[in-house]
Design an enzyme around this catalytic site. Structure first.
Site, PDB file in Angstrom:
ATOM      1  N   ASP A  79      -7.982  -5.312   0.003  1.00  0.00           N
ATOM      2  CA  ASP A  79      -8.479  -6.179  -1.067  1.00  0.00           C
ATOM      3  C   ASP A  79      -8.087  -7.640  -0.902  1.00  0.00           C
ATOM      4  O   ASP A  79      -8.584  -8.500  -1.627  1.00  0.00           O
ATOM      5  CB  ASP A  79      -7.963  -5.682  -2.430  1.00  0.00           C
ATOM      6  CG  ASP A  79      -8.546  -4.329  -2.789  1.00  0.00           C
ATOM      7  OD1 ASP A  79      -9.747  -4.134  -2.527  1.00  0.00           O
ATOM      8  OD2 ASP A  79      -7.821  -3.479  -3.327  1.00  0.00           O
ATOM      9  N   HIS A  85       0.841  -1.189   0.000  1.00  0.00           N
ATOM     10  CA  HIS A  85       0.000   0.000   0.000  1.00  0.00           C
ATOM     11  C   HIS A  85       0.877   1.239   0.000  1.00  0.00           C
ATOM     12  O   HIS A  85       1.929   1.235   0.629  1.00  0.00           O
ATOM     13  CB  HIS A  85      -0.920   0.010   1.231  1.00  0.00           C
ATOM     14  CG  HIS A  85      -2.042   0.974   1.085  1.00  0.00           C
ATOM     15  ND1 HIS A  85      -1.920   2.304   1.409  1.00  0.00           N
ATOM     16  CD2 HIS A  85      -3.295   0.804   0.599  1.00  0.00           C
ATOM     17  CE1 HIS A  85      -3.068   2.906   1.140  1.00  0.00           C
ATOM     18  NE2 HIS A  85      -3.921   2.033   0.648  1.00  0.00           N
TER      19      HIS A  85
HETATM   20  N1  CMC Z   1       4.128  -7.621  -4.955  1.00  0.00           N
HETATM   21  C1  CMC Z   1       5.454  -7.600  -5.136  1.00  0.00           C
HETATM   22  N2  CMC Z   1       6.224  -6.505  -4.974  1.00  0.00           N
HETATM   23  C2  CMC Z   1       5.601  -5.374  -4.612  1.00  0.00           C
HETATM   24  C3  CMC Z   1       4.211  -5.318  -4.406  1.00  0.00           C
HETATM   25  C4  CMC Z   1       3.469  -6.497  -4.584  1.00  0.00           C
HETATM   26  N3  CMC Z   1       2.154  -6.486  -4.397  1.00  0.00           N
HETATM   27  N4  CMC Z   1       3.860  -4.058  -4.061  1.00  0.00           N
HETATM   28  C5  CMC Z   1       4.996  -3.345  -4.051  1.00  0.00           C
HETATM   29  N5  CMC Z   1       6.053  -4.132  -4.385  1.00  0.00           N
HETATM   30  C6  CMC Z   1       7.476  -3.744  -4.428  1.00  0.00           C
HETATM   31  C7  CMC Z   1       7.776  -2.931  -5.674  1.00  0.00           C
HETATM   32  O1  CMC Z   1       8.168  -3.766  -6.727  1.00  0.00           O
HETATM   33  C8  CMC Z   1       8.896  -2.043  -5.181  1.00  0.00           C
HETATM   34  O2  CMC Z   1      10.044  -2.814  -5.123  1.00  0.00           O
HETATM   35  P1  CMC Z   1      11.502  -2.149  -5.411  1.00  0.00           P
HETATM   36  O3  CMC Z   1      11.710  -1.155  -4.302  1.00  0.00           O
HETATM   37  O4  CMC Z   1      12.453  -3.299  -5.365  1.00  0.00           O
HETATM   38  O5  CMC Z   1      11.407  -1.512  -6.761  1.00  0.00           O
HETATM   39  C9  CMC Z   1       8.487  -1.733  -3.733  1.00  0.00           C
HETATM   40  O6  CMC Z   1       7.692  -2.861  -3.330  1.00  0.00           O
HETATM   41  C10 CMC Z   1       7.672  -0.446  -3.580  1.00  0.00           C
HETATM   42  O7  CMC Z   1       6.528  -0.550  -4.428  1.00  0.00           O
HETATM   43  P2  CMC Z   1       5.910   0.651  -5.269  1.00  0.00           P
HETATM   44  O8  CMC Z   1       5.299   0.107  -6.494  1.00  0.00           O
HETATM   45  O9  CMC Z   1       6.927   1.745  -5.420  1.00  0.00           O
HETATM   46  O10 CMC Z   1       4.823   1.149  -4.237  1.00  0.00           O
HETATM   47  P3  CMC Z   1       3.597   2.094  -4.568  1.00  0.00           P
HETATM   48  O11 CMC Z   1       3.298   2.831  -3.333  1.00  0.00           O
HETATM   49  O12 CMC Z   1       3.848   2.895  -5.801  1.00  0.00           O
HETATM   50  O13 CMC Z   1       2.435   1.063  -4.931  1.00  0.00           O
HETATM   51  C11 CMC Z   1       0.621  -0.443  -4.729  1.00  0.00           C
HETATM   52  C12 CMC Z   1       1.431   0.686  -4.061  1.00  0.00           C
HETATM   53  C13 CMC Z   1      -0.595  -0.729  -3.863  1.00  0.00           C
HETATM   54  C14 CMC Z   1       0.133   0.038  -6.118  1.00  0.00           C
HETATM   55  C15 CMC Z   1       1.499  -1.701  -4.872  1.00  0.00           C
HETATM   56  O14 CMC Z   1       1.886  -2.156  -3.601  1.00  0.00           O
HETATM   57  C16 CMC Z   1       0.823  -2.820  -5.660  1.00  0.00           C
HETATM   58  O15 CMC Z   1       0.905  -2.847  -6.880  1.00  0.00           O
HETATM   59  N6  CMC Z   1       0.119  -3.768  -4.969  1.00  0.00           N
HETATM   60  C17 CMC Z   1      -0.644  -4.802  -5.647  1.00  0.00           C
HETATM   61  C18 CMC Z   1      -1.989  -4.253  -6.090  1.00  0.00           C
HETATM   62  C19 CMC Z   1      -2.939  -4.018  -4.941  1.00  0.00           C
HETATM   63  O16 CMC Z   1      -3.115  -4.878  -4.082  1.00  0.00           O
HETATM   64  N7  CMC Z   1      -3.614  -2.871  -4.947  1.00  0.00           N
HETATM   65  C20 CMC Z   1      -4.621  -2.504  -3.939  1.00  0.00           C
HETATM   66  C21 CMC Z   1      -4.159  -1.391  -3.084  1.00  0.00           C
HETATM   67  S1  CMC Z   1      -5.165  -1.148  -1.617  1.00  0.00           S
HETATM   68  C22 CMC Z   1      -6.766  -0.722  -2.092  1.00  0.00           C
HETATM   69  C23 CMC Z   1      -6.878   0.239  -3.192  1.00  0.00           C
HETATM   70  O17 CMC Z   1      -6.200   1.234  -3.294  1.00  0.00           O
HETATM   71  O18 CMC Z   1      -7.749   0.010  -4.015  1.00  0.00           O
END
Ligand code: CMC
Length: 392
Positions: free
Chosen positions: A327, A270
């Site tokens: 989720d 998140h």
């Molecule tokens: N699985 C594997 N690696 C992950 C995941 C994941 N679900 N989420 C983040 N990472 C890694 C990402 O690859 C990055 O790694 P590195 O530092 O080595 O490059 C690090 O963690 C930071 O991630 P980010 O993408 O920079 O984080 P963000 O704040 O931009 O993204 C997020 C947040 C929710 C989009 C992301 O965690 C994600 O894609 N999660 C899966 C989708 C999901 O469950 N979404 C629902 C969010 S909660 C309810 C809502 O908003 O609707």
């Protein structure tokens, strides 16, 4: 004016001042108008929470009756809007349908398109949307099943039971109070989440003084994506894939960790919560309760729990502070309630609606509001001479 810098993904940029929802991501705290989400989920109901978000305080009896009656007064859907829904292919994604039908409401209700709505009209359109998004969601489910539509019966049922009756009613169906209660909790937990992608979209669209139908339809579109609300559908699909693959979730954890593989562990991570997502805790518990009450044994729940346990031991997830989000477990409850997978994100939209409305209302009522208009850092060419097409 001033120095323009890029804040990719708006990680450190506040777009507004807001008094609606408080979130402390380090400590896993979420409050609506100062009330803890845990307490609201346990003691309140969705309509009361909607009032709280939109009007800023918990309603007294008269206020709640007024609000409920206002919503009920919009329980009928125009025949034209119902007919419109019947024109979509039965297998259309319900999020696309919801967004389109909401957008189309501007054509059917021109009386709410004034740039500056009076208080009465504002109260009316907000209540209308709370009534109509429920109807659209349930009607399109019936359309997709090739079944006759069941109309809303607000004098007979509370909001969640009415929704269930519209979905599964007819014959001798009676909404199960336990199911309605579980639905209430889910909708409360989704009701607002400060400046997330869809809410920011609603605000941005609304900041141009576009009408509320257009703003909410845009919010629905933003929510659809798998990194946002679409994650609840993606989680169940992922859990089923793990199940079909023989249940070896370690393999999927490895895939999620592999930077050359686009696969992410859906329902994990998140932007703001870096300790735990308080909503996920409540939902995980609710999952156990409702499955037990309905005597359902879903192997996907065991897979989800195993996956969570394994991930929370894994240094990749620990170092990046990746925890289950709202989720991760919600889909298992929706599945237990017989809601089809492609409707999960619509359920999220139904829950998030009061938050979108509250944030829109706060924005249009604030004298500080300006049209949203981010800047950019230009990195393209600046000095090109036009060449006729056969000289390129
Ligand atoms: N699985 C594997 N690696 C992950 C995941 C994941 N679900 N989420 C983040 N990472 C890694 C990402 O690859 C990055 O790694 P590195 O530092 O080595 O490059 C690090 O963690 C930071 O991630 P980010 O993408 O920079 O984080 P963000 O704040 O931009 O993204 C997020 C947040 C929710 C989009 C992301 O965690 C994600 O894609 N999660 C899966 C989708 C999901 O469950 N979404 C629902 C969010 S909660 C309810 C809502 O908003 O609707």
């Amino acid at each position: 004016t001033g120095i323009v810098t890029i804040d990719n993904g708006f990680v450190n940029t506040a777009s507004c001042a807001s008094a609606v929802t408080f979130l402390n991501g380090e400590e896993g705290v979420l409050k609506y108008r100062g009330y803890k989400i845990e307490e609201l989920a346990e003691k309140s109901n969705f309509i009361e929470v909607a009032y709280l978000l939109v009007y800023g305080e918990l309603p007294d009896r008269d206020q709640l009756t007024w609000f409920q009656e206002k919503i009920n007064s919009f329980s009928e859907t125009k025949a034209e809007v119902k007919n419109l829904m019947k024109q979509f292919p039965k297998d259309a994604h319900p999020m696309g349908v919801l967004s389109s039908v909401l957008s189309s409401m501007s054509a059917f209700y021109p009386e709410y398109l004034d740039q500056d709505l009076s208080k009465d009209k504002k109260d009316a359109i907000m209540a209308q949307l709370i009534a109509q998004v429920k109807n659209i969601a349930a009607y399109f489910y019936r359309v997709s099943q090739g079944q006759d539509l069941v109309d809303s019966k607000p004098n007979q049922f509370d909001y969640c039971s009415d929704f269930l009756n519209m979905m599964y009613g007819g014959g001798d169906y009676k909404p199960d109070p336990e199911v309605a209660k579980a639905l209430n909790v889910l909708l409360i937990l989704h009701a607002d989440h400060e400046q997330n992608c869809s809410t920011s979209t609603v605000r941005l669209v609304g900041s141009s003084k576009a009408n509320l139908y257009a703003s909410i339809a845009s919010g629905v579109s933003a929510l659809w994506g798998p990194l946002h609300g679409g994650a609840n559908q993606a989680v169940i699909e992922m859990l089923m894939q793990i199940q079909d693959d023989g249940g070896d979730y370690k393999k999927f954890l490895d895939k999620a960790k592999d930077k050359n593989d686009p696969f992410r562990l859906m329902g994990f991570g998140h932007r703001v919560y870096k300790n735990f997502d308080p909503r996920a805790r409540i939902i995980k518990k609710a999952c156990d309760t409702i499955l037990e009450k309905l005597s359902i044994k879903d192997p996907l729940l065991d897979i989800a729990k195993g996956l969570e346990e394994e991930a929370l031991k894994d240094s990749y997830f620990v170092e990046r502070k990746l925890y289950p989000n709202v989720d991760f477990y919600s889909g298992i409850i929706y599945k237990a309630l017989n809601i089809p997978t492609n409707m999960f994100t619509v359920m999220f939209a139904l829950g998030r609606l009061p938050g979108w409305i509250a944030q829109w209302k706060e924005m249009i009522e604030s004298s500080a509001t300006k049209i949203g208009r981010p800047r950019q850092i230009f990195v393209g060419e600046t000095d090109m001479a036009y060449k006729p097409i056969d000289q390129r």
